[in-house]
Design a protein around this motif. Structure first.
Motif, PDB file in Angstrom:
ATOM      1  N   VAL A 184       0.867  -1.191   0.000  1.00  0.00           N
ATOM      2  CA  VAL A 184       0.000   0.000   0.000  1.00  0.00           C
ATOM      3  C   VAL A 184       0.894   1.229   0.000  1.00  0.00           C
ATOM      4  O   VAL A 184       1.759   1.379   0.866  1.00  0.00           O
ATOM      5  CB  VAL A 184      -0.920   0.029   1.233  1.00  0.00           C
ATOM      6  N   TRP A 185       0.684   2.077  -0.960  1.00  0.00           N
ATOM      7  CA  TRP A 185       1.389   3.362  -1.034  1.00  0.00           C
ATOM      8  C   TRP A 185       0.377   4.484  -0.889  1.00  0.00           C
ATOM      9  O   TRP A 185      -0.736   4.406  -1.424  1.00  0.00           O
ATOM     10  CB  TRP A 185       2.107   3.493  -2.378  1.00  0.00           C
ATOM     11  N   VAL A 186       0.771   5.534  -0.163  1.00  0.00           N
ATOM     12  CA  VAL A 186      -0.036   6.742  -0.046  1.00  0.00           C
ATOM     13  C   VAL A 186       0.877   7.931  -0.321  1.00  0.00           C
ATOM     14  O   VAL A 186       1.979   8.014   0.215  1.00  0.00           O
ATOM     15  CB  VAL A 186      -0.664   6.885   1.358  1.00  0.00           C
ATOM     16  N   GLY A 187       0.443   8.842  -1.175  1.00  0.00           N
ATOM     17  CA  GLY A 187       1.262  10.010  -1.489  1.00  0.00           C
ATOM     18  C   GLY A 187       0.623  10.835  -2.581  1.00  0.00           C
ATOM     19  O   GLY A 187      -0.523  10.626  -2.961  1.00  0.00           O
ATOM     20  N   SER A 188       1.393  11.768  -3.099  1.00  0.00           N
ATOM     21  CA  SER A 188       0.900  12.613  -4.193  1.00  0.00           C
ATOM     22  C   SER A 188       1.318  11.987  -5.512  1.00  0.00           C
ATOM     23  O   SER A 188       2.496  11.768  -5.760  1.00  0.00           O
ATOM     24  CB  SER A 188       1.469  14.030  -4.065  1.00  0.00           C
ATOM     25  N   GLY A 189       0.330  11.675  -6.325  1.00  0.00           N
ATOM     26  CA  GLY A 189       0.618  11.001  -7.584  1.00  0.00           C
ATOM     27  C   GLY A 189       1.004  11.937  -8.706  1.00  0.00           C
ATOM     28  O   GLY A 189       1.550  11.512  -9.715  1.00  0.00           O
ATOM     29  N   GLY A 190       0.733  13.229  -8.557  1.00  0.00           N
ATOM     30  CA  GLY A 190       1.038  14.175  -9.624  1.00  0.00           C
ATOM     31  C   GLY A 190       2.451  14.717  -9.537  1.00  0.00           C
ATOM     32  O   GLY A 190       3.278  14.267  -8.737  1.00  0.00           O
TER      33      GLY A 190
ATOM     34  N   ILE B  29      -5.024   0.537   5.858  1.00  0.00           N
ATOM     35  CA  ILE B  29      -5.558   0.214   4.519  1.00  0.00           C
ATOM     36  C   ILE B  29      -5.198  -1.219   4.168  1.00  0.00           C
ATOM     37  O   ILE B  29      -6.030  -1.999   3.687  1.00  0.00           O
ATOM     38  CB  ILE B  29      -4.998   1.186   3.458  1.00  0.00           C
ATOM     39  N   TRP B  30      -3.935  -1.579   4.413  1.00  0.00           N
ATOM     40  CA  TRP B  30      -3.471  -2.948   4.140  1.00  0.00           C
ATOM     41  C   TRP B  30      -4.252  -3.956   4.964  1.00  0.00           C
ATOM     42  O   TRP B  30      -4.699  -4.985   4.453  1.00  0.00           O
ATOM     43  CB  TRP B  30      -1.980  -3.049   4.448  1.00  0.00           C
ATOM     44  N   LYS B  31      -4.420  -3.662   6.234  1.00  0.00           N
ATOM     45  CA  LYS B  31      -5.112  -4.593   7.138  1.00  0.00           C
ATOM     46  C   LYS B  31      -6.532  -4.869   6.661  1.00  0.00           C
ATOM     47  O   LYS B  31      -6.960  -6.027   6.574  1.00  0.00           O
ATOM     48  CB  LYS B  31      -5.135  -4.023   8.552  1.00  0.00           C
ATOM     49  N   ASP B  32      -7.270  -3.829   6.311  1.00  0.00           N
ATOM     50  CA  ASP B  32      -8.655  -4.008   5.869  1.00  0.00           C
ATOM     51  C   ASP B  32      -8.719  -4.751   4.535  1.00  0.00           C
ATOM     52  O   ASP B  32      -9.593  -5.607   4.324  1.00  0.00           O
ATOM     53  CB  ASP B  32      -9.343  -2.654   5.747  1.00  0.00           C
ATOM     54  N   ALA B  33      -7.810  -4.409   3.619  1.00  0.00           N
ATOM     55  CA  ALA B  33      -7.821  -5.048   2.301  1.00  0.00           C
ATOM     56  C   ALA B  33      -7.491  -6.534   2.409  1.00  0.00           C
ATOM     57  O   ALA B  33      -8.178  -7.381   1.822  1.00  0.00           O
ATOM     58  CB  ALA B  33      -6.824  -4.352   1.371  1.00  0.00           C
TER      59      ALA B  33
END
Length: 785
Positions: free
Chosen positions: A633-639, A667-671
């Motif tokens: 799981v990655w979270v960040g700015s994609g632009g 997020i990983w845990k729930d997925a």
């Protein structure tokens, strides 16, 4: 009417045109090729048309481009893609009204003449000579079919399309000769069937089946008289008579067709009049093409499937050859996408990150031991609109991902540890790990001079831990749980860079832009930029006890005729020993038990993972796994604009600071919980890694050891497990579902740290994992828990 010379008579060009036309007719047509009942349609007057005999007589009819259907692992539809929307059907699946209507309006003597219509050509030549040009054509359905074959073969090449449609004598002669062949080989019914399947009917619909679905939302076999007449009328000019844009013009043309059907006795005048009185009634189905139509949020996976096809030599030697096969379509592509895993990923993403948030997240899950990609989703939907994107954050640039990927931070540290243990370093290794230190140097490289910590502006490169009380010495297990930066800086300096380069190469850890990993100690803290798929698949090798498998997305492919095509298989090789992998599993279990990834820990099954947050909190990660599923799981700015994730609201929740264990972890845990719900829960192989007694910094001997089990206290022991091998869907361990595996039994595991002694006995709170204050863009740091 064309102009005549003063004093009457045709002009020079008109006389030439008439002479040429009559010459062709007398030398070719009148030789018997178009006279009904002439038997074999051969040529008697050789040489009348120069070069006629040199034209190849074998018309190579290309297969018609059709829809390609992309399915998930259980056969559910993901998307339909095509370069031309066509569904080839037999003549028996076409309404008799449609067959009569197209013949009546386009070639009413179709069943009476041969390859060409002699009466029609004589009429057209005389009319064109009078008009001084090509005012009237005389192409039969057979000739039109041949022309459409050339257009189909031209594909999207505009130059070839123009050549296939040019109004020239040369093209007409080639068309004539090929028409002779077609008449001899196919016969009238097959020609009509082929014609109705190849012809363009407007609104992006090729062939009568797609046209019927487009305009009336019904199969071609169910077309009524007036519907058939309307579609038959479109062939002459799909844009002019388009019923969607101009129903009145379409009705006029439809009525012309109906009257023509009555004139040639296909229907009675009463039937024609009754049909003419009916309005044009459409039930339009808008075209649904491409990955933008994918269901279950699988647009990016759909795009990954396409990219996989276009990049793999198994489907053609060159990209152009592969693109031709893909655009030809008619394929049924069964993929590895697991519906349950995909739905779980989507649900978790939706619960934690909104599509209109300033940052984005991507979730990718793979199956250890097979390389099957099980799920691929992200918070920014696939598309062209606001808050949508076509950039697949889960994959490398060459497969449709971002230009560079994303710095992985501390999720790179397990690769350093694996390289060190594989080199023979004891997992009880203790380093002084001060709060702050200069990078030791020199550090050996694979080749060339060693890396040197050369002063820049009078200062050498340094690394430091997050808080002032993080002062060594530390042993490896605690250093991994707390993500102690200076520990891993000392470790990579000790073993050298080459073992790390070799380990990452075996694990497929390659920067997303396709470049090579830099041979600098800063990679220990995650300065390299990777894709989630790369990270998930690398960690899957830990779950698979050291065997790495290349990722695959294609399970099987059949062509339009049901013939199976070869698909690329996962290539599985040992990247490290079983003992090394088991040791890493033990270390990373500690991270989710009581370390920086505690919020990601599962309570119903063995699991392990690592958090990561880069400098300035531009990126936050959690990469974790169970014995039968690995996910990143990655979270960040994609632009292009980097966003520091501090004092930020994401998914409606305020975060003072975003870190790997705080948002990507849940997020990983729930997925993963959703993906594995109702599926077996195998255990990791047992391993004993004693925690040495060290002084200082709140670290010491762990009394928990390997007793008590992991996340739920499962007791007992586990027999040595073997790495999984790719299997067939019907066999245990390889059916494409993350819940099936060949490992089994129960295991002993860490109690989660136990009582720490040395520097003061204490039961610590969940440790923090800080961001390293380094030069921006140079080193990925750590995160707070």
């Amino acid at each position: 009417m064309g102009k005549k010379r003063s004093g009457a008579g045709l002009t020079g060009p008109q006389q030439a045109a008439k002479f040429l036309g009559v010459s062709v007719l007398s030398g070719v047509v009148l030789a018997g090729i178009a006279i009904p009942g002439a038997g074999a349609l051969g040529l008697a007057a050789k040489g009348t048309v120069e070069g006629f005999d040199e034209i190849p007589a074998n018309l190579k009819t290309p297969p018609l481009s059709q829809r390609t259907t992309i399915l998930d692992a259980e056969g559910g539809l993901i998307a339909t893609v095509y370069s031309r929307d066509r569904q080839v059907v037999p003549l028996t699946a076409m309404s008799p009204y449609m067959q009569k209507a197209i013949v009546a309006i386009e070639d009413s003597r179709f069943y009476e003449h041969g390859a060409v219509d002699l009466k029609g050509i004589l009429r057209a030549v005389n009319r064109n000579a009078q008009e001084g040009g090509a005012a009237q054509g005389a192409s039969t359905l057979t000739q039109q079919y041949v022309k459409n074959v050339f257009v189909e073969e031209a594909g999207d090449d505009e130059t070839k399309v123009r050549e296939a449609q040019e109004k020239s004598l040369g093209r007409k002669i080639r068309e004539l000769k090929y028409s002779i062949q077609v008449e001899e080989e196919l016969g009238k019914k097959k020609i009509l069937e082929n014609y109705l399947n190849i012809t363009y009917f407007g609104q992006g619909a090729y062939g009568i089946e797609s046209a019927s679905q487009r305009y009336f939302s019904k199969p071609a076999k169910d077309l009524t008289l007036e519907e058939s007449a309307l579609l038959a009328g479109l062939v002459q000019s799909p844009s002019r008579y388009d019923p969607v844009n101009d129903s009145q013009e379409a009705m006029k043309r439809r009525n012309v067709v109906l009257q023509r059907m009555a004139d040639v006795k296909d229907i009675s005048q009463a039937e024609a009049d009754e049909a003419k009185a009916k309005p044009v009634t459409l039930k339009v189905t808008r075209p649904k093409n491409g990955c933008i139509t994918a269901v279950k949020g699988a647009g990016f996976f759909c795009d990954y499937v396409r990219a996989t096809f276009l990049s793999d030599p198994v489907f053609g030697k060159t990209r152009e050859e592969r693109a031709k096969v893909w655009n030809q379509g008619g394929l049924t592509v069964r993929t590895t996408l697991d519906p349950q895993s995909q739905e779980a990923a989507n649900a978790s993403i939706k619960d934690h990150v909104n599509e209109d948030d300033s940052i984005a997240t991507a979730v990718t899950m793979v199956q250890p031991g097979t390389g099957r990609v099980l799920a691929m989703g992200q918070s920014k939907p696939y598309g062209f609109g606001k808050n949508e994107t076509q950039i697949n954050y889960s994959v490398d640039k060459r497969m449709g991902g971002s230009n560079f990927g994303f710095q992985v931070g501390s999720t790179f540290k397990p690769f350093i540890a694996a390289a060190a243990v594989e080199q023979g370093m004891e997992p009880t290794k203790v380093y002084s790990a001060p709060n702050k230190m200069e990078y030791p140097s020199p550090v050996a490289r694979c080749s060339g001079p060693a890396w040197q910590n050369v002063p820049v502006g009078g200062k050498r490169e340094t690394a430091e831990n997050e808080t002032r009380d993080e002062i060594g010495p530390y042993a490896l297990k605690t250093a991994m749980e707390k993500s102690i930066n200076t520990y891993f800086v000392q470790m990579i300096s000790d073993i050298g860079l080459c073992p790390v380069m070799e380990m990452t190469q075996k694990l497929g850890v390659v920067p997303a832009d396709g470049s090579k990993l830099p041979e600098t100690p800063s990679i220990a803290l995650g300065s390299a930029e990777m894709s989630p798929l790369t990270m998930a698949n690398a960690y899957a090798a830990f779950a698979n006890r050291g065997v790495y498998c290349t990722p695959i997305a294609l399970e099987s492919i059949t062509d339009a005729h049901g013939k199976a095509l070869a698909v690329p298989k996962a290539k599985c090789d040992r990247a490290m020993s079983q003992d090394t992998a088991d040791t890493i599993n033990h270390l990373l279990r500690g991270v989710v038990d009581s370390g920086t990834g505690e919020r990601a820990g599962l309570t119903d099954r063995d699991n392990a993972g690592k958090t990561g947050t880069t400098d300035n909190r531009y990126n936050a990660w959690f990469v974790g796994y169970t014995p039968n599923l690995s996910g990143a799981v990655w979270v960040g700015s994609g632009g292009s604009k980097k966003i520091s994730m501090e004092d930020i609201t994401i998914g409606g929740q305020y975060y003072p600071k975003v870190f790997g264990g705080g948002l990507p972890g849940p997020i990983w845990k729930d997925a993963v919980t959703g993906a594995l719900s109702g599926r077996e829960a195998p255990s990791f192989a047992g391993v004993s890694v004693p925690e040495p007694s060290v002084g200082g910094g709140g670290t010491g001997t762990s009394t928990g050891g390997n007793t008590g089990g992991n996340n739920g206290g499962r007791g007992g022991t586990t027999p040595p497990a073997t790495p999984r091998k790719p299997g067939k869907p019907t066999r245990p361990g390889g059916d494409g579902k993350p819940g099936d595996t060949r490992t089994g039994g129960t295991t002993t595991g860490s109690t989660g740290g136990g009582t720490l002694t040395g520097g003061g006995a204490q039961t610590p709170e969940a440790p923090t994992d800080p961001v390293v204050p380094v030069e921006p863009g140079l080193i990925g740091g750590r995160e707070t828990q």
